[in-house]
Design a protein around this motif. Structure first.
Motif, PDB file in Angstrom:
ATOM      1  N   ASP A  28       0.857  -1.188   0.000  1.00  0.00           N
ATOM      2  CA  ASP A  28       0.000   0.000   0.000  1.00  0.00           C
ATOM      3  C   ASP A  28       0.895   1.240   0.000  1.00  0.00           C
ATOM      4  O   ASP A  28       1.761   1.390   0.872  1.00  0.00           O
ATOM      5  CB  ASP A  28      -0.890  -0.020   1.243  1.00  0.00           C
ATOM      6  CG  ASP A  28      -1.789   1.191   1.363  1.00  0.00           C
ATOM      7  OD1 ASP A  28      -1.869   2.003   0.413  1.00  0.00           O
ATOM      8  OD2 ASP A  28      -2.418   1.337   2.428  1.00  0.00           O
ATOM      9  N   PRO A  29       0.698   2.151  -0.972  1.00  0.00           N
ATOM     10  CA  PRO A  29       1.563   3.333  -1.027  1.00  0.00           C
ATOM     11  C   PRO A  29       1.515   4.192   0.236  1.00  0.00           C
ATOM     12  O   PRO A  29       2.511   4.830   0.578  1.00  0.00           O
ATOM     13  CB  PRO A  29       1.071   4.099  -2.250  1.00  0.00           C
ATOM     14  CG  PRO A  29      -0.096   3.386  -2.777  1.00  0.00           C
ATOM     15  CD  PRO A  29      -0.242   2.092  -2.071  1.00  0.00           C
ATOM     16  N   ALA A  30       0.397   4.210   0.943  1.00  0.00           N
ATOM     17  CA  ALA A  30       0.342   4.973   2.197  1.00  0.00           C
ATOM     18  C   ALA A  30       1.311   4.392   3.222  1.00  0.00           C
ATOM     19  O   ALA A  30       1.940   5.127   3.983  1.00  0.00           O
ATOM     20  CB  ALA A  30      -1.081   4.992   2.749  1.00  0.00           C
ATOM     21  N   TRP A  43       4.156   8.636  -3.446  1.00  0.00           N
ATOM     22  CA  TRP A  43       3.218   9.754  -3.577  1.00  0.00           C
ATOM     23  C   TRP A  43       2.535   9.718  -4.935  1.00  0.00           C
ATOM     24  O   TRP A  43       1.330   9.987  -5.049  1.00  0.00           O
ATOM     25  CB  TRP A  43       3.940  11.085  -3.366  1.00  0.00           C
ATOM     26  CG  TRP A  43       4.395  11.284  -1.970  1.00  0.00           C
ATOM     27  CD1 TRP A  43       5.674  11.163  -1.487  1.00  0.00           C
ATOM     28  CD2 TRP A  43       3.584  11.629  -0.843  1.00  0.00           C
ATOM     29  NE1 TRP A  43       5.687  11.410  -0.132  1.00  0.00           N
ATOM     30  CE2 TRP A  43       4.423  11.698   0.284  1.00  0.00           C
ATOM     31  CE3 TRP A  43       2.217  11.871  -0.678  1.00  0.00           C
ATOM     32  CZ2 TRP A  43       3.947  12.019   1.555  1.00  0.00           C
ATOM     33  CZ3 TRP A  43       1.740  12.195   0.585  1.00  0.00           C
ATOM     34  CH2 TRP A  43       2.605  12.256   1.684  1.00  0.00           C
ATOM     35  N   ALA A  44       3.298   9.371  -5.986  1.00  0.00           N
ATOM     36  CA  ALA A  44       2.714   9.253  -7.328  1.00  0.00           C
ATOM     37  C   ALA A  44       1.660   8.145  -7.364  1.00  0.00           C
ATOM     38  O   ALA A  44       0.596   8.312  -7.965  1.00  0.00           O
ATOM     39  CB  ALA A  44       3.810   8.993  -8.354  1.00  0.00           C
ATOM     40  N   LEU A  45       1.946   7.024  -6.705  1.00  0.00           N
ATOM     41  CA  LEU A  45       0.977   5.931  -6.644  1.00  0.00           C
ATOM     42  C   LEU A  45      -0.309   6.370  -5.951  1.00  0.00           C
ATOM     43  O   LEU A  45      -1.416   6.038  -6.403  1.00  0.00           O
ATOM     44  CB  LEU A  45       1.581   4.720  -5.931  1.00  0.00           C
ATOM     45  CG  LEU A  45       2.665   3.966  -6.697  1.00  0.00           C
ATOM     46  CD1 LEU A  45       3.415   3.017  -5.766  1.00  0.00           C
ATOM     47  CD2 LEU A  45       2.062   3.218  -7.870  1.00  0.00           C
ATOM     48  N   LEU A  46      -0.178   7.117  -4.864  1.00  0.00           N
ATOM     49  CA  LEU A  46      -1.363   7.639  -4.176  1.00  0.00           C
ATOM     50  C   LEU A  46      -2.147   8.588  -5.096  1.00  0.00           C
ATOM     51  O   LEU A  46      -3.384   8.538  -5.143  1.00  0.00           O
ATOM     52  CB  LEU A  46      -0.962   8.361  -2.890  1.00  0.00           C
ATOM     53  CG  LEU A  46      -0.488   7.472  -1.747  1.00  0.00           C
ATOM     54  CD1 LEU A  46       0.164   8.309  -0.650  1.00  0.00           C
ATOM     55  CD2 LEU A  46      -1.653   6.660  -1.182  1.00  0.00           C
ATOM     56  N   ALA A  47      -1.422   9.425  -5.820  1.00  0.00           N
ATOM     57  CA  ALA A  47      -2.075  10.363  -6.734  1.00  0.00           C
ATOM     58  C   ALA A  47      -2.787   9.618  -7.857  1.00  0.00           C
ATOM     59  O   ALA A  47      -3.944   9.923  -8.178  1.00  0.00           O
ATOM     60  CB  ALA A  47      -1.044  11.339  -7.304  1.00  0.00           C
ATOM     61  N   GLU A  48      -2.117   8.638  -8.438  1.00  0.00           N
ATOM     62  CA  GLU A  48      -2.727   7.867  -9.522  1.00  0.00           C
ATOM     63  C   GLU A  48      -3.969   7.119  -9.036  1.00  0.00           C
ATOM     64  O   GLU A  48      -4.989   7.079  -9.728  1.00  0.00           O
ATOM     65  CB  GLU A  48      -1.697   6.905 -10.109  1.00  0.00           C
ATOM     66  CG  GLU A  48      -0.578   7.611 -10.857  1.00  0.00           C
ATOM     67  CD  GLU A  48       0.635   6.741 -11.121  1.00  0.00           C
ATOM     68  OE1 GLU A  48       1.560   7.235 -11.786  1.00  0.00           O
ATOM     69  OE2 GLU A  48       0.684   5.573 -10.651  1.00  0.00           O
TER      70      GLU A  48
END
Length: 136
Positions: A28-30, A43-48
């Motif tokens: 999990d990106p978080a 952070w990019a994964l969370l944004a995507e």
């Protein structure tokens, strides 16, 4: 990518094997952000993920954080505010993904100037990046 022989050398961010392994392994990106808060790719994964969920405001915030964390790392790596940031160098991809997500989120919320600026910055960083990230 054809390099400009008169311009600055391409900037290549350092390897982040533990953080990269977590991202590549589907963590999990978080959770990755809590362990590696300066890892732009998380952070990019969370944004995507937020963009795909239809939440461009959250995507914008996540992408902006990843973008700024990446700028800090680029500067520490010798980048002077211009010059190539090659997409082909895996550690650069987190920053470039955050930049692309920032562009897309900006467009979604009607921030046209930022959409244009980020899209241009992405293309100036590496001409291959916009196509690789779905901006063309």
């Amino acid at each position: 990518m054809v390099e400009n022989l008169l311009g600055p050398e391409p900037t290549r961010l350092p390897e982040r094997p533990e953080a990269q392994a977590a991202a590549d392994g589907g963590t999990d990106p978080a959770k990755i952000v809590r362990a590696y808060p300066d890892f732009s790719e998380a952070w990019a994964l969370l944004a995507e993920r937020s963009l795909h969920a239809g939440d461009p405001v959250a995507a914008y915030a996540y992408a902006r954080t990843g973008y700024h964390r990446g700028l800090d790392q680029l500067r520490r790596s010798g980048w002077k505010g211009f010059g190539p940031v090659p997409w082909s160098h895996r550690p650069n991809q987190g920053f470039l993904r955050a930049l692309a997500a920032l562009a897309l989120a900006a467009r979604e919320i009607g921030e046209d100037e930022e959409w244009e600026r980020c899209s241009k910055f992405l293309a100036d960083s590496d001409a291959e990046a916009p196509a690789a990230l779905g901006l063309v």
